[in-house]
Design an enzyme around this catalytic site. Structure first.
Site, PDB file in Angstrom:
ATOM      1  N   GLY A 300      16.863  51.308  85.311  1.00 42.22           N
ATOM      2  CA  GLY A 300      18.232  51.221  86.147  1.00 42.22           C
ATOM      3  C   GLY A 300      19.508  50.136  86.962  1.00 42.22           C
ATOM      4  O   GLY A 300      19.128  49.202  87.121  1.00 42.22           O
ATOM      5  N   MET A 302      20.927  51.823  90.813  1.00 44.97           N
ATOM      6  CA  MET A 302      20.932  52.335  92.098  1.00 44.97           C
ATOM      7  C   MET A 302      22.317  52.144  93.256  1.00 44.97           C
ATOM      8  O   MET A 302      21.810  50.858  93.762  1.00 44.97           O
ATOM      9  CB  MET A 302      19.530  52.431  92.376  1.00 44.97           C
ATOM     10  CG  MET A 302      19.881  53.696  93.961  1.00 44.97           C
ATOM     11  SD  MET A 302      19.887  55.104  93.734  1.00 44.97           S
ATOM     12  CE  MET A 302      20.708  55.724  95.167  1.00 44.97           C
ATOM     13  N   ASN A 304      22.988  51.644  96.120  1.00 44.02           N
ATOM     14  CA  ASN A 304      22.755  52.471  97.769  1.00 44.02           C
ATOM     15  C   ASN A 304      23.904  51.354  98.251  1.00 44.02           C
ATOM     16  O   ASN A 304      24.427  50.110  97.902  1.00 44.02           O
ATOM     17  CB  ASN A 304      21.425  50.936  97.779  1.00 44.02           C
ATOM     18  CG  ASN A 304      20.265  51.271  96.978  1.00 44.02           C
ATOM     19  OD1 ASN A 304      20.104  52.379  97.196  1.00 44.02           O
ATOM     20  ND2 ASN A 304      20.089  50.643  96.269  1.00 44.02           N
ATOM     21  N   HIS A 336      30.100  51.099  87.257  1.00 45.61           N
ATOM     22  CA  HIS A 336      29.589  52.561  87.631  1.00 45.61           C
ATOM     23  C   HIS A 336      28.979  52.704  89.584  1.00 45.61           C
ATOM     24  O   HIS A 336      29.455  53.588  89.899  1.00 45.61           O
ATOM     25  CB  HIS A 336      28.135  52.925  86.946  1.00 45.61           C
ATOM     26  CG  HIS A 336      27.422  54.439  87.274  1.00 45.61           C
ATOM     27  ND1 HIS A 336      27.689  55.515  86.166  1.00 45.61           N
ATOM     28  CD2 HIS A 336      26.551  54.117  87.626  1.00 45.61           C
ATOM     29  CE1 HIS A 336      26.730  56.167  86.837  1.00 45.61           C
ATOM     30  NE2 HIS A 336      26.569  56.059  87.385  1.00 45.61           N
ATOM     31  N   GLU A 337      28.443  51.416  89.210  1.00 49.72           N
ATOM     32  CA  GLU A 337      27.401  51.826  90.596  1.00 49.72           C
ATOM     33  C   GLU A 337      28.532  51.123  91.898  1.00 49.72           C
ATOM     34  O   GLU A 337      28.337  52.293  93.127  1.00 49.72           O
ATOM     35  CB  GLU A 337      26.564  50.526  90.625  1.00 49.72           C
ATOM     36  CG  GLU A 337      25.822  50.872  89.682  1.00 49.72           C
ATOM     37  CD  GLU A 337      24.461  52.339  89.971  1.00 49.72           C
ATOM     38  OE1 GLU A 337      24.934  52.902  90.581  1.00 49.72           O
ATOM     39  OE2 GLU A 337      23.881  52.086  88.108  1.00 49.72           O
ATOM     40  N   HIS A 340      30.730  54.652  92.500  1.00 46.08           N
ATOM     41  CA  HIS A 340      29.537  55.283  94.071  1.00 46.08           C
ATOM     42  C   HIS A 340      30.345  55.371  95.329  1.00 46.08           C
ATOM     43  O   HIS A 340      29.295  55.617  96.133  1.00 46.08           O
ATOM     44  CB  HIS A 340      28.190  54.701  93.629  1.00 46.08           C
ATOM     45  CG  HIS A 340      27.780  55.956  92.421  1.00 46.08           C
ATOM     46  ND1 HIS A 340      28.205  57.282  92.558  1.00 46.08           N
ATOM     47  CD2 HIS A 340      27.121  55.465  90.859  1.00 46.08           C
ATOM     48  CE1 HIS A 340      27.366  57.943  90.712  1.00 46.08           C
ATOM     49  NE2 HIS A 340      26.658  57.182  90.304  1.00 46.08           N
TER      50      HIS A 340
HETATM   51 ZN   LIG Z   1      25.536  56.865  88.962  1.00 48.18          ZN
END
Ligand SMILES: [Zn+2]
Length: 901
Positions: A300, A302, A304, A336-337, A340
């Site tokens: 997937g 992440m 960071n 999506h990332e 975040h």
């Molecule tokens: Zn997520």
């Protein structure tokens, strides 16, 4: 974070039903007590709060040859009350040379079970600021946990890259630290590497110097105060595609030779940064934002902060080789990332019990942003599939509330599931629709502004939304985030004075869970007459309600636009009216009616013929989302029919049902066609191939042979379906061809497609060969262990794969990162449809797996029981429907259907 949803893993969460009784449970639960707003003192966690880190300076030297690290760190700490001990997290590290303020030595005791290091000093440390220095030795891991390595092929031989994956609890594997999200701290990282390596972290490089001996030292600028799970370090022979957007330096970082394939992701980011700057009302907080492509099996993506990592298969787009679904996945995951970077990074949930704040919100935002920039993809219509995944899981006895207690790393890892992500997304969508788009956004802006660089709980979000909307958000939301499950709204109609009087009743919707606690929700109801744009809405706060609709006999549809997270059951003539008017329903309502009807079949509140007759009403439909719903359901029925005599007539029926759409889309793209048509074509071809359509199988083989000779002859969109069909019916020669393609390619996207194709082979001899591959170290551990899941899933060798996994479970589980270790065997066993297998699995797990694995075991076993229930209850009806609707010419089907009719 985004976890790869491979076909085999998704199957775990697909359709099911079970043995629900008609028991009426009279006890209604009292809504759970609302949680408090964020405060540091009351946030759950394992570490004591009397010593707090205020800054880390870490220097680490990872050795690409020995795959070990040595490091030192100086941690600025604030002692809040005098103490002789300092407790922080450490896992698989050797820690020594502890010193306070450069002088006072401390002794270090490691507790592997608690994953802590306790440093004890001879005398109490006074309150106030101090410096704690430590030296440590650690490992570079083969799995994506903490600091890890991947090996990948290039024209110049095999190379190695370093990466990190810290969420949820693996930063403690890289160096000792306070590894809980409430301890927001600046990190200043220095790394010593071979001179030919480039390194990327959260912040830009501050300085670089040569160390001699072929090494160099790279120091990164310190980060803002942030949680440890957002730390990143990637290094290797890398290159980057650099640009600017909204005053931020942006880059796509890849292994050498691949950066040009980062253009699509770069363009996506250039659109998204200004969009989010505006939506959140706060600008992106760091000076740079890199997107890093990791080859191999890292799962997937992440988020960071400032250095997002992705498996390269969902970041790199090669127009000559990548499919439309890859392109959509890239936009969606980037959205999506990047969401975040605000929701999760700038403002962070205080503890893992509120993980949904991060993931539910980012999942909702990725769909919203993808839809905003690519309306032609109709992603909200297709979001019904993701919502269904959550609703199916949420209907079973093994579900849990969105907000749930978390006390250890296994529970934190387990929280990354379809309830957190997809139910979270669906609930936020329902809430946004109820409050209104502008008011909801204003609430989010207030929330961001109020909690910048801090932590929150769900209560803080509700408070901000209440201020912005004037609505009792907390009271509406509590039932959805603090209770498990969701309601089915039963609606009936009668004519009174020329108007329809609608009676509504809510009940908890369950599958195979007759003793489920009865619950109530505050349900935002929408309804309207088919063919009219007029939509009525109200909040169903009690068990029952009545309302009116115009025109007796006119079809009425509830949950208009599919924005609600509840099922609807239409009583009396209402269902038939909707079926007769199916083509007049709006697209979202057609998708919603299909998926609700199948869910009622699973719950034994409708018969399989109700669903199949509705699917026939959709025969002329041209919409992708409608067909994806039907194809997924036909696929699920086909799975339940494995080994059953009714499978052949069912497949014959399914092929006939798909003929009109197949005739319409054909094999080759027409000039100027919609991108969704390309996706529809590849889904229909894959399904027809699976259902043994001889013409499709022959054509797939012909195109595969041409592809092997001249790869450009096969359009990128046709590659996944052609490979899956060819792999399914492969002989040894074709299997060897696929394996050699898999071993040769340098593209992770292609590698995954080839391996998935060969692992789906029906020939048992080939399946044995695939299982043997899973234990060899020729591919990255995650990719190779996935082969066993694929042999059981698409390859249909459940028994063989399970026997193999039982024999080799230790070796297989050792290859999985802790984060996805306990979901592995449940995902494999979920392919069974016999209740005795559920029992066998539970007994095996009890005897062989640690107690912390058992909650996931229960979910897998419950999935099997539910599948067994629907098989037993509904397949007879499927058989008689399929036989009566199809002329079976010759073969076993005829004999079987003679018996059925
Ligand atoms: Zn997520």
């Amino acid at each position: 974070m985004r976890v790869f949803r491979e076909k085999v893993q998704v199957s775990m969460f697909r359709q099911l039903t079970g043995l629900t009784g008609l028991a009426i449970i009279a006890v209604l639960a009292v809504p759970a007590q609302a949680e408090p707003k964020f405060s540091f003192a009351t946030t759950p966690g394992q570490l004591p709060r009397d010593v707090i880190p205020t800054r880390y300076a870490v220097e680490i030297t990872p050795d690409p040859k020995s795959l070990t690290t040595i490091g030192t760190e100086v941690i600025d700490i604030e002692v809040r009350k005098p103490t002789r001990t300092v407790v922080l997290n450490a896992l698989n590290l050797k820690v020594d040379k502890a010193r306070l303020d450069g002088q006072l030595p401390g002794t270090v005791k490691i507790d592997p079970a608690k994953q802590t290091a306790t440093i004890t000093f001879a005398r109490p440390i006074a309150t106030g600021p101090h410096k704690l220095s430590l030296a440590f030795v650690g490992q570079v891991n083969a799995q994506a946990e903490g600091l890890y390595y991947v090996r990948y092929k290039t024209d110049k031989g095999e190379k190695l890259m370093f990466g990190t994956q810290m969420e949820p609890t693996d930063a403690r594997r890289m160096f000792p630290l306070w590894d809980e999200p409430v301890f927001r701290t600046p990190f200043a990282l220095t790394v010593n590497l071979p001179e030919n390596f480039k390194a990327v972290s959260n912040m830009p490089v501050a300085s670089e110097k040569r160390l001699g001996g072929g090494l160099k030292s790279i120091a990164f600028a310190p980060t803002p105060k942030m949680p440890s799970y957002l730390l990143v370090l990637c290094a290797g022979e890398l290159e980057s595609l650099d640009d600017q957007a909204s005053g931020v330096k942006i880059g796509v970082v890849t292994t050498e030779g691949k950066s040009q394939n980062g253009r699509y992701a770069q363009e996506a980011l250039k659109k998204l940064l200004p969009y989010y700057n505006d939506y959140f009302g706060v600008g992106y907080a760091l000076p740079k934002l890199d997107q890093i492509a990791v080859p191999g099996g890292f799962g997937g993506a992440m988020e960071n902060w400032g250095g997002i990592t992705y498996n390269e298969a969902i970041l790199l787009y090669d127009p000559a080789r990548s499919s439309q679904s890859t392109k959509e996945a890239i936009f969606n995951v980037v959205a999506h990332e990047v969401a975040h970077q605000w929701f999760g990074n700038l403002v962070t949930m205080a503890w893992w019990d509120n993980l949904w704040l991060n993931e539910g919100f980012a999942s909702w935002m990725d769909t919203k942003a993808t839809d905003h920039f690519n309306p032609e993809w109709e992603v909200w219509l297709r979001a019904n599939a993701a919502k269904n995944v959550a609703m199916q899981s949420d209907a079973r006895s093994t579900t849990h509330p969105i907000q749930q207690p978390v006390t250890d790393p296994a529970q934190a890892a387990s929280a990354f599931d379809e309830i957190t992500y997809q139910k979270g997304e669906a609930f936020i969508r329902m809430l946004e629709a109820y409050l209104g788009e502008a008011k909801f956004r204003d609430g989010i802006r207030r929330y961001m502004k109020a909690h910048t660089l801090s932590n929150t709980t769900t209560a803080d979000l509700w408070a901000a939304l209440e201020e912005a909307s004037g609505q009792p958000v907390q009271a509406i939301a509590a039932g959805w985030t603090e209770q498990p499950g969701f309601p089915v709204v039963t609606v009936s109609s009668r004519c009174e004075g020329g108007k329809q009087r609608l009676a509504l009743r809510q009940d908890r919707f369950t599958v195979n869970d007759p003793n489920a606690k009865a619950l109530l929700w505050k349900v935002p109801i929408t309804y309207g007459e088919v063919g009219s744009d007029k939509v009525e809405s109200f909040l169903l706060a009690d068990k029952t309600a009545t309302t009116t609709a115009e025109g007796c006999g006119a079809p009425v549809k509830l949950n208009r636009g599919d924005t609600g997270y509840y099922r609807v059951k239409y009583e009396g003539d209402l269902f038939n009216q909707l079926k007769q008017n199916f083509s007049r329903l709006q697209t979202a309502d057609r998708v919603n009616l299909l998926s609700d009807t199948w869910a009622l079949v699973q719950a034994k509140q409708a018969g399989a013929r109700d669903y199949l007759s509705l699917a026939e009403a959709a025969k002329a439909d041209t919409n992708l989302a409608v067909w994806q719903q039907i194809l997924a359901t036909l696929g699920e029925i086909d799975r339940l029919q494995i080994g059953q005599p009714g499978r052949e007539p069912f497949q014959t029926y399914a092929r006939a049902l798909l003929q009109p759409v197949y005739q319409r889309v054909g094999w080759d793209a027409q000039p100027g066609e919609l991108e969704t048509t390309g996706l529809l074509r590849s889904s229909v071809l894959a399904s027809l191939g699976k259902f043994k359509d001889e013409a499709v199988v022959a054509e797939a083989r012909r195109r595969f042979e041409a592809f092997v000779r001249a790869p450009e002859s096969l359009a990128p969109n046709l590659r996944p379906p052609v490979l899956s069909v060819v792999g399914r019916y492969a002989d040894q020669a074709t299997y060897d061809q696929l394996l050699s393609l898999a071993r040769k390619t340098q593209s992770t996207e292609e590698k995954r497609n080839y391996y998935a194709a060969l692992a789906g082979a029906l020939d048992p001899k080939l399946a044995q060969q695939t299982l043997a591959l899973s234990l060899k170290s020729e591919e990255e551990p995650n990719l190779s262990t996935n082969l066993v899941l694929q042999v059981a899933g698409s390859g249909e060798h459940r028994e063989m794969a399970w026997e193999f996994a039982k024999q080799n479970y230790k070796a297989l589980l050792d290859k999985r990162a802790f984060f996805n270790r306990y979901k592995y065997l449940p995902g494999l066993v979920a392919n069974f449809t016999e209740p005795e297998r559920a029992q066998e699995f539970e007994a095996f797990a009890k005897a062989n797996l640690p107690a912390e694995a058992l909650p996931e075991v229960s979910k897998g076993a419950e999935f099997v029981r539910a599948s067994a229930g629907i098989k037993e209850q509904q397949m007879g009806e499927v058989d008689s429907w399929a036989c009566s609707r199809t002329k079976i010419e010759g073969g076993k089907g005829t004999q079987f259907c003679l018996g059925v009719n």
